[in-house]
Design an enzyme around this catalytic site. Structure first.
Site, PDB file in Angstrom:
ATOM      1  N   GLY A  93      -0.378   6.592 -13.027  1.00  0.00           N
ATOM      2  CA  GLY A  93      -1.535   6.606 -13.915  1.00  0.00           C
ATOM      3  C   GLY A  93      -2.772   7.182 -13.255  1.00  0.00           C
ATOM      4  N   ARG A 124      -8.082   7.638 -10.392  1.00  0.00           N
ATOM      5  CA  ARG A 124      -9.479   8.046 -10.185  1.00  0.00           C
ATOM      6  C   ARG A 124      -9.885   9.095 -11.218  1.00  0.00           C
ATOM      7  NH1 ARG A 124      -9.865  12.592  -5.490  1.00  0.00           N
ATOM      8  NH2 ARG A 124      -7.900  13.658  -5.896  1.00  0.00           N
ATOM      9  N   ASP A 138       4.910  13.805 -11.901  1.00  0.00           N
ATOM     10  CA  ASP A 138       3.645  13.539 -12.597  1.00  0.00           C
ATOM     11  C   ASP A 138       2.698  14.733 -12.517  1.00  0.00           C
ATOM     12  OD1 ASP A 138       3.791  12.367  -9.822  1.00  0.00           O
ATOM     13  OD2 ASP A 138       1.620  12.352 -10.065  1.00  0.00           O
ATOM     14  N   ASN A 139       3.108  15.793 -11.820  1.00  0.00           N
ATOM     15  CA  ASN A 139       2.314  17.017 -11.747  1.00  0.00           C
ATOM     16  C   ASN A 139       2.990  18.187 -12.447  1.00  0.00           C
ATOM     17  OD1 ASN A 139       0.258  15.798 -10.284  1.00  0.00           O
ATOM     18  ND2 ASN A 139       1.154  16.326  -8.304  1.00  0.00           N
ATOM     19  N   ASP A 196      -3.238  20.023 -11.187  1.00  0.00           N
ATOM     20  CA  ASP A 196      -3.454  19.228  -9.981  1.00  0.00           C
ATOM     21  C   ASP A 196      -3.373  20.059  -8.704  1.00  0.00           C
ATOM     22  OD1 ASP A 196      -4.304  16.968  -8.852  1.00  0.00           O
ATOM     23  OD2 ASP A 196      -2.476  15.824  -9.078  1.00  0.00           O
ATOM     24  N   ASP A 206     -10.094   4.359  -3.688  1.00  0.00           N
ATOM     25  CA  ASP A 206     -11.467   4.041  -4.068  1.00  0.00           C
ATOM     26  C   ASP A 206     -11.885   4.704  -5.372  1.00  0.00           C
ATOM     27  OD1 ASP A 206     -11.872   6.705  -3.382  1.00  0.00           O
ATOM     28  OD2 ASP A 206     -13.006   6.280  -1.560  1.00  0.00           O
ATOM     29  N   GLY A 207     -11.008   5.564  -5.931  1.00  0.00           N
ATOM     30  CA  GLY A 207     -11.307   6.186  -7.217  1.00  0.00           C
ATOM     31  C   GLY A 207     -12.285   7.336  -7.154  1.00  0.00           C
ATOM     32  N   LYS A 225     -12.137  13.945 -12.729  1.00  0.00           N
ATOM     33  CA  LYS A 225     -11.494  13.502 -11.492  1.00  0.00           C
ATOM     34  C   LYS A 225     -12.582  13.027 -10.541  1.00  0.00           C
ATOM     35  CE  LYS A 225      -8.146  15.720  -9.464  1.00  0.00           C
ATOM     36  NZ  LYS A 225      -7.318  16.802  -8.852  1.00  0.00           N
TER      37      LYS A 225
END
Length: 464
Positions: free
Chosen positions: A88, A91, A241-242, A251, A118-119, A106
């Site tokens: 998911g 960030r 996921d990319n 990405d 840390d996002g 992003k």
């Protein structure tokens, strides 16, 4: 323009099980580092308004229209071959849809998917995505786009302290193989079916059902990977996921363009085994597509054996479509679109050339421009050049498909280092070159040259 733009909420409304309502972290002192004005115009956004305080609050997600439903998207994925059931947007944030495309952030702060991260994001990696994605667009390769990079005014902790930034990304959508893996893992075939219908409507409307969607994705990815290979692009992190359902490149983490031709080329600092090396990209794409087939099996047929047969037949089309797209690409790169050379002859000519390029450690990009210009490409290529010239190649056509300027790794690093220190002039010079990659212009010679010998063994990082 005074009103905040309206954002669609289609993903959030149609697939709430895959969306967590969330807000971006406050940015007290946003600073616009770079704005893609042509893309803004495509989206119906006023560049001057985007530069304003209100525009920056919109771009950072801090001031959205009342009807907006910003969400962090859920997805699963195979990362370097290992399956993670819950990844998911750790960030990232989908602000909504505009002009039929996703508007996405992003580095906008931690979400429930952040795990130990840390996002946040640093200026350098966000500028890298801006540069590479715009280069890919200029080269005609399907890609997500970068609308803006905004400095947050805060330092973040990586290897050292680094200035923070947010990337504003535009995409046909953020549906990916991992989205379907997540839906399948829930055991809810209704969700899987709704996700499939959503994907068909947005990206492949000619598909009649899940099997049709799958075939369309196989074809889109075969064409995409062929284009990567034809330009020497190395994605670096081809996790499931990319890989998008739309067929766009997404990405840009540890990505780079290969200079010396070598199928074993790897740039990612964490890809120690070379799983995502340049030459492995077609195989990995096919492997990822097999994972998509596994996720879609319940929709192919109620009988599992028949469903597997449908998937196997559709996936088997990848190799042929990839080979055809690659061969068409080489026909264009070699100026032979009007030649009578047959497929067998063209395959032999192309494969022999690649073997020579590897053996002679030749720069992949500049070779084709030198060939077209009649520059000496080296004695080792003498016999091959005679074979090629006998086919009466169209030199002018070659220079319309073979770039002169790509994001050379040393120039990217130079621009990112300067940008991180607040000097954006090298970035703009690089962008000027690579967004018009086919036309030679005075004063840009260094943008067409390989890295100097002392640049060393180039490594890139994910930027997380």
């Amino acid at each position: 323009m005074n009103d905040v733009p309206v954002l669609g909420t289609r993903f959030a409304d149609e697939l709430p099980e895959m969306a967590v309502s969330w807000k971006s972290a406050p940015v007290a002192e946003p600073r616009l580092l770079v704005l893609n004005e042509p893309l803004a115009a495509e989206l119906g956004l006023d560049p001057e308004w985007l530069r304003s305080d209100a525009g920056l609050r919109f771009l950072t997600g801090n001031e959205l229209p009342d009807q907006a439903k910003p969400v962090a998207q859920a997805y699963a994925g195979h990362q370097f071959g290992g399956y993670s059931p819950r990844l998911g947007d750790g960030r990232a944030l989908l602000l909504g849809e505009i002009g039929g495309r996703d508007l996405h952030l992003k580095g906008s702060g931690r979400t429930p998917f952040a795990r130990g991260g840390d996002g946040l994001a640093a200026v350098g990696p966000m500028l890298r995505e801006y540069v590479i994605s715009e280069a890919m667009h200029a080269l005609g390769i399907p890609t997500t786009r970068s609308l803006a990079v905004i400095g947050t005014g805060k330092s973040i902790v990586r290897e050292n302290l680094a200035p923070g930034a947010i990337l504003v990304r535009v995409a046909a959508s953020h549906l990916r193989v991992g989205s379907f893996q997540f839906a399948r893992a829930t055991g809810d075939d209704g969700l899987l079916r709704r996700l499939t219908e959503h994907a068909i409507t947005r990206h492949h409307p000619s598909a009649a059902d899940a099997a049709g969607l799958y075939r369309a994705v196989v074809a889109a990815q075969a064409g995409l990977i062929a284009r990567w290979m034809l330009t020497g692009f190395v994605h670096g992190v081809m996790n499931t996921d990319n890989m998008t359902i739309s067929g766009e490149t997404i990405d840009y983490g540890p990505c780079a363009f290969m200079e010396v031709f070598d199928p074993a080329t790897v740039f990612s600092s964490i890809d120690e085994g070379g799983r995502y090396a340049y030459g492995n990209q077609p195989n990995i794409a096919q492997w990822n597509l097999a994972r998509l087939a596994e996720a879609l099996l319940p929709l192919f047929d109620d009988d599992q054996e028949r469903a597997i047969a449908v998937a196997t037949e559709a996936l088997s089309e990848f190799r042929g479509k990839y080979a055809a797209a690659t061969l068409d690409g080489f026909r264009a790169k070699l100026g032979l679109t009007g030649s009578e050379i047959d497929e067998v002859g063209l395959t032999s000519l192309s494969e022999d050339l690649l073997a020579l390029l590897k053996a002679e450690r030749t720069d992949f990009t500049s070779f084709f421009r030198r060939l077209a210009d009649g520059t000496d490409v080296g004695d080792a290529f003498g016999d091959w050049v005679k074979r090629w010239r006998a086919l009466d190649p169209d030199i002018d056509a070659m220079n319309h498909v073979n770039p002169l300027y790509i994001p050379r790794n040393h120039l990217v690093e130079e621009a990112l280092a300067a940008g991180t220190d607040g000097d954006l002039e090298p970035l703009h010079r690089l962008l000027d070159a690579i967004t018009s990659p086919f036309t030679a212009r005075p004063g840009l010679d260094r943008f067409a040259e390989p890295a100097p010998p002392d640049f060393g063994n180039y490594k890139t990082f994910c930027g997380t």
